[in-house]
Design a protein around this motif. Sequence first.
Motif, PDB file in Angstrom:
ATOM      1  N   PHE A 131       0.837  -1.198   0.000  1.00 17.60           N
ATOM      2  CA  PHE A 131       0.000   0.000   0.000  1.00 17.60           C
ATOM      3  C   PHE A 131       0.873   1.250   0.000  1.00 17.60           C
ATOM      4  O   PHE A 131       0.633   2.207  -0.746  1.00 17.60           O
ATOM      5  CB  PHE A 131      -0.913  -0.009   1.229  1.00 17.60           C
ATOM      6  CG  PHE A 131      -1.880   1.147   1.278  1.00 17.60           C
ATOM      7  CD1 PHE A 131      -3.046   1.125   0.535  1.00 17.60           C
ATOM      8  CD2 PHE A 131      -1.610   2.268   2.056  1.00 17.60           C
ATOM      9  CE1 PHE A 131      -3.933   2.204   0.569  1.00 17.60           C
ATOM     10  CE2 PHE A 131      -2.479   3.336   2.094  1.00 17.60           C
ATOM     11  CZ  PHE A 131      -3.646   3.303   1.352  1.00 17.60           C
ATOM     12  N   ALA A 132       1.940   1.227   0.826  1.00 25.79           N
ATOM     13  CA  ALA A 132       2.845   2.387   0.905  1.00 25.79           C
ATOM     14  C   ALA A 132       3.603   2.588  -0.404  1.00 25.79           C
ATOM     15  O   ALA A 132       3.856   3.729  -0.804  1.00 25.79           O
ATOM     16  CB  ALA A 132       3.825   2.208   2.062  1.00 25.79           C
ATOM     17  N   ILE A 189       9.158  -0.422   2.080  1.00 26.57           N
ATOM     18  CA  ILE A 189       9.702  -1.451   2.962  1.00 26.57           C
ATOM     19  C   ILE A 189       9.759  -0.973   4.411  1.00 26.57           C
ATOM     20  O   ILE A 189       9.928  -1.779   5.327  1.00 26.57           O
ATOM     21  CB  ILE A 189      11.098  -1.893   2.470  1.00 26.57           C
ATOM     22  CG1 ILE A 189      10.969  -2.594   1.121  1.00 26.57           C
ATOM     23  CG2 ILE A 189      11.769  -2.854   3.437  1.00 26.57           C
ATOM     24  CD1 ILE A 189      10.166  -3.880   1.159  1.00 26.57           C
ATOM     25  N   ILE A 190       9.591   0.319   4.654  1.00 26.85           N
ATOM     26  CA  ILE A 190       9.457   0.793   6.039  1.00 26.85           C
ATOM     27  C   ILE A 190       8.338   0.009   6.722  1.00 26.85           C
ATOM     28  O   ILE A 190       8.404  -0.293   7.916  1.00 26.85           O
ATOM     29  CB  ILE A 190       9.146   2.306   6.078  1.00 26.85           C
ATOM     30  CG1 ILE A 190      10.339   3.116   5.539  1.00 26.85           C
ATOM     31  CG2 ILE A 190       8.813   2.764   7.494  1.00 26.85           C
ATOM     32  CD1 ILE A 190      10.041   4.592   5.367  1.00 26.85           C
ATOM     33  N   GLY A 191       7.320  -0.340   5.934  1.00 28.13           N
ATOM     34  CA  GLY A 191       6.192  -1.085   6.474  1.00 28.13           C
ATOM     35  C   GLY A 191       6.549  -2.481   6.943  1.00 28.13           C
ATOM     36  O   GLY A 191       5.744  -3.140   7.611  1.00 28.13           O
ATOM     37  N   ALA A 192       7.742  -2.958   6.603  1.00 27.38           N
ATOM     38  CA  ALA A 192       8.171  -4.270   7.101  1.00 27.38           C
ATOM     39  C   ALA A 192       8.394  -4.236   8.611  1.00 27.38           C
ATOM     40  O   ALA A 192       8.525  -5.282   9.244  1.00 27.38           O
ATOM     41  CB  ALA A 192       9.459  -4.709   6.398  1.00 27.38           C
ATOM     42  N   ALA A 195      12.922   6.645   9.827  1.00 31.09           N
ATOM     43  CA  ALA A 195      11.484   6.362   9.908  1.00 31.09           C
ATOM     44  C   ALA A 195      11.244   4.942  10.407  1.00 31.09           C
ATOM     45  O   ALA A 195      10.404   4.709  11.291  1.00 31.09           O
ATOM     46  CB  ALA A 195      10.830   6.564   8.544  1.00 31.09           C
ATOM     47  N   ALA A 196      11.976   3.968   9.862  1.00 34.51           N
ATOM     48  CA  ALA A 196      11.770   2.568  10.241  1.00 34.51           C
ATOM     49  C   ALA A 196      12.013   2.358  11.727  1.00 34.51           C
ATOM     50  O   ALA A 196      11.191   1.742  12.430  1.00 34.51           O
ATOM     51  CB  ALA A 196      12.697   1.671   9.412  1.00 34.51           C
ATOM     52  N   ALA A 212       2.319   3.090   6.305  1.00 33.51           N
ATOM     53  CA  ALA A 212       2.696   1.693   6.113  1.00 33.51           C
ATOM     54  C   ALA A 212       2.525   0.897   7.404  1.00 33.51           C
ATOM     55  O   ALA A 212       1.983  -0.219   7.400  1.00 33.51           O
ATOM     56  CB  ALA A 212       4.141   1.608   5.617  1.00 33.51           C
ATOM     57  N   PHE A 213       2.974   1.452   8.524  1.00 32.86           N
ATOM     58  CA  PHE A 213       2.854   0.761   9.811  1.00 32.86           C
ATOM     59  C   PHE A 213       1.387   0.532  10.170  1.00 32.86           C
ATOM     60  O   PHE A 213       1.002  -0.559  10.614  1.00 32.86           O
ATOM     61  CB  PHE A 213       3.533   1.581  10.903  1.00 32.86           C
ATOM     62  CG  PHE A 213       4.920   1.112  11.232  1.00 32.86           C
ATOM     63  CD1 PHE A 213       5.220   0.614  12.483  1.00 32.86           C
ATOM     64  CD2 PHE A 213       5.928   1.159  10.288  1.00 32.86           C
ATOM     65  CE1 PHE A 213       6.507   0.184  12.804  1.00 32.86           C
ATOM     66  CE2 PHE A 213       7.210   0.732  10.593  1.00 32.86           C
ATOM     67  CZ  PHE A 213       7.507   0.247  11.844  1.00 32.86           C
ATOM     68  N   ILE A 214       0.573   1.559   9.996  1.00 29.65           N
ATOM     69  CA  ILE A 214      -0.847   1.443  10.350  1.00 29.65           C
ATOM     70  C   ILE A 214      -1.537   0.389   9.496  1.00 29.65           C
ATOM     71  O   ILE A 214      -2.274  -0.464  10.004  1.00 29.65           O
ATOM     72  CB  ILE A 214      -1.537   2.820  10.211  1.00 29.65           C
ATOM     73  CG1 ILE A 214      -1.028   3.774  11.306  1.00 29.65           C
ATOM     74  CG2 ILE A 214      -3.052   2.665  10.307  1.00 29.65           C
ATOM     75  CD1 ILE A 214      -1.534   5.190  11.161  1.00 29.65           C
TER      76      ILE A 214
END
Length: 378
Positions: free
Chosen positions: A121-122, A141-144, A168-169, A293-295
Amino acid sequence: MDFLLSGVLAITWQEIVMYLIGILLIYLAINKNFEPALLLPMGFGAILVNIPLSGVLDQTLAGIGNTSGIIEWLFHVGIKSSEAMPLLLFIGIGAMIDFGPLLSNPKMFLFGAAAQFGIFFAISVATLLGFDLKDAVSIGIIGAADGPTSILVSQILNSNYIAPIAVAAYCYMALVPIIQPFAIRLVTTKKERLIRMPYNPSNISRTTRIFFPVIVTFIAGMIAPASVALVGFLMFGNLLRECGVLKSLSDTAQTSLANLITLLLGLTISASMTADKFVTPATFMIMGIGLIAFIFDTIGGVLFAKLLNLLPGQKVNPMVGGAGISAFPMSARVIQKMGLKEDPTNHLLMPAIGSNVAGQIGSVVAGGVVLSILSTIL
């Protein structure tokens, strides 16, 4: 006297901003205990690399000529030319992980996959905002929820935004206890959060524990060859843990190796945190996309758990699906705390750990998958 003042007079407002960012990271590490092992060296490094004429970066100094900076050297040797530091860190992470709760309930593998939705999505959001595909993938990939994976993928793709992505990660990993409860409550009801999940662990044989990392490496390598380095080092660390004949090496990987690499990685990443690269509108966009991404990672795992509950059988507490992100073991602890808050007798830690461990595997495989896809497209 002029020489002494030259450094002060060379300071720009952007560098002052970086000093403040460095102080903020140090404050979060010390006062809030947010990922101190990484945010502290990263914050101090951000100050170091933005001091004019400091010599920690490669530069030309008047009367001296070209100088080689230690932080820039570490960056080139440990990240840019070999990706060695993040990969070596995976050995330590693998040695820390007990896959027993996951092997006792293999269904949790599904949550490790579903909770990677935020990555894709991100990537879509970043592309729509004008980032080119390589940068968009690196940002996604921050969302990983896995700092080493974010650093490794962004470096392999030669992204222009390695430092903001790393910051950010790790910042959002540290903020998991704040971000996840908000996201989970957004898409669950109190009744769903009260679902009990009795933990009945099966006896996982030593043979199974030894073969598991080997099999996972083979499967990941066949599905996404670009993930072999990421998954392989993680699984090798776990094999050290489970083989039973290398306890001292396993202990070293979990403590000395992991701590040393984390320390050096924080300082090394700061080589990309110079004011001209960091204080840009793109950095603020990346921080925003990373939060999205996290959300959506958390929401993806929760909604998948709710989907499973439409099928007959033992109901899953949807909060456990949210633990499928890779922020191990923080996310599992958050789910346990949320479960106890809803019902002081409802212990969700072990199911959440199973989901969380699956997320660790899912994140590195997802990183390899996007690298494999890009190598085919580009």
